[in-house]
Write a protein that holds these residues in place. Structure first.
Motif, PDB file in Angstrom:
ATOM      1  N   UNK A 126       0.802  -1.218   0.000  1.00 52.61           N
ATOM      2  CA  UNK A 126       0.000   0.000   0.000  1.00 52.61           C
ATOM      3  C   UNK A 126       0.835   1.268   0.000  1.00 52.61           C
ATOM      4  N   UNK A 127       2.007   1.221   0.653  1.00 47.71           N
ATOM      5  CA  UNK A 127       2.773   2.450   0.899  1.00 47.71           C
ATOM      6  C   UNK A 127       3.507   2.912  -0.357  1.00 47.71           C
ATOM      7  N   UNK A 128       2.779   3.556  -1.250  1.00 48.67           N
ATOM      8  CA  UNK A 128       3.376   4.009  -2.500  1.00 48.67           C
ATOM      9  C   UNK A 128       3.461   5.526  -2.573  1.00 48.67           C
ATOM     10  N   UNK A 129       2.526   6.232  -1.971  1.00 49.96           N
ATOM     11  CA  UNK A 129       2.580   7.688  -1.973  1.00 49.96           C
ATOM     12  C   UNK A 129       3.358   8.184  -0.768  1.00 49.96           C
ATOM     13  N   UNK A 169      -7.068   2.360   8.476  1.00 52.74           N
ATOM     14  CA  UNK A 169      -7.600   1.032   8.788  1.00 52.74           C
ATOM     15  C   UNK A 169      -6.890  -0.056   7.984  1.00 52.74           C
ATOM     16  N   UNK A 170      -6.671   0.194   6.701  1.00 52.34           N
ATOM     17  CA  UNK A 170      -6.004  -0.802   5.856  1.00 52.34           C
ATOM     18  C   UNK A 170      -4.572  -1.042   6.309  1.00 52.34           C
ATOM     19  N   UNK A 171      -3.858   0.045   6.627  1.00 49.80           N
ATOM     20  CA  UNK A 171      -2.475  -0.108   7.055  1.00 49.80           C
ATOM     21  C   UNK A 171      -2.406  -0.788   8.415  1.00 49.80           C
ATOM     22  N   UNK A 172      -3.336  -0.466   9.300  1.00 54.59           N
ATOM     23  CA  UNK A 172      -3.349  -1.100  10.614  1.00 54.59           C
ATOM     24  C   UNK A 172      -3.573  -2.604  10.479  1.00 54.59           C
TER      25      UNK A 172
END
Length: 286
Positions: A126-129, A169-172
């Motif tokens: 997920x961590x792209x930006x 929420x998604x990252x958690x």
């Protein structure tokens, strides 16, 4: 420069503990020594001077790398990536700017380790930006516990890091997930794996009732905290952080209330602080 410098490696000294001890043997440089070595490398391409600069800062890489051990990646690999960042920093360091190498190098060391973690840590896609990267590296330290985040915590973290609540929420979910083999590949009687406990205890009536009670308590606490706000503050919080679809922007609410976006931000900050204070006793009791 990188392939030419002969530096100590963890594989060469035998263990990470031995490497750390070896790195500590290299003396720290005075400001005058650092300036002289950096000048020699910058003006004369003196690799010996560059090597001394790198060796004297190996302990800095070790210190920075320890902050990333929680991601489950090998410490040796984190140190290696940090050393690459250190060498890049030495290559770009300008002693004439009046800044010590230690201050300049931290950025490059962290940048290399960040890239390594993002590329190799399990599940993280997920961590792209820039905002998502900030969320990835700050969420663990901002959580009060390892439990799942509640609605107010999600809203607070999203506000402080300028990301969407859904992204929090998604990252958690990714950060609290754990990889585990279905069947343990070991003869250790103390070991366990999902195959040994297929029963879903969460489906037991007592656990369901407890979960519902906790959820009701949190929902009531959130309603009470919102109820203690004035109508304008409540509208701003609900529109910004509790809306299921298309949260309102500061400018949207500024137009609605005929004030500046900065004024909306100030009201929002005070409202969130008041809600946290109202919910503090509830958080302490659960």
């Amino acid at each position: 420069m990188t392939p030419t410098l002969a530096l100590p490696t963890i594989s060469a000294v035998g263990s990470i503990d031995a490497y750390i001890q070896a790195a500590r043997q290299f003396p720290l440089l005075t400001e005058e020594q650092e300036f002289g070595l950096a000048t020699r490398f910058r003006e004369q391409s003196d690799l010996g001077a560059a090597r001394q600069l790198v060796l004297s800062h190996l302990r800095l890489v070790i210190s920075v790398s320890r902050g990333y051990l929680g991601y489950g990646l090998p410490h040796a690999d984190l140190i290696q990536e940090g050393n690459i960042g250190l060498m890049k920093a030495v290559k770009r360091f300008d002693p004439g700017r009046g800044v010590r190498l230690v201050s300049f190098a931290i950025h490059w060391i962290k940048a290399e380790i960040h890239e390594y973690v993002l590329k190799n840590w399990r599940m993280v896609k997920l961590a792209t930006t820039k905002a998502q990267r900030k969320l990835f590296f700050n969420l663990r330290s901002m959580k009060a516990s390892r439990d799942a985040l509640g609605p107010l915590q999600v809203a607070d973290i999203a506000h402080r890091l300028s990301v969407k609540p859904q992204e929090v929420l998604e990252m958690d979910t990714r950060l609290t997930g754990h990889d585990m083999a279905f069947d343990a590949q070991t003869e250790d009687d103390e070991a366990f794996a999902p195959a040994a406990y297929l029963a879903d205890n969460s489906s037991e009536p007592v656990h369901i009732l407890e979960a519902r009670a906790r959820e009701r308590l949190h929902n009531e606490g959130l309603r009470n905290a919102l109820g203690n706000l004035d109508p304008r503050s409540r509208r701003i919080v609900e529109a910004r952080w509790l809306s299921d679809e298309n949260p309102a922007t500061l400018h949207d609410l500024a137009a609605e209330f005929a004030v500046s976006a900065e004024r909306i931000r100030q009201i929002e900050v005070k409202a969130m602080q008041k809600m946290r204070a109202n919910l503090a006793p509830l958080a302490a009791s659960t």
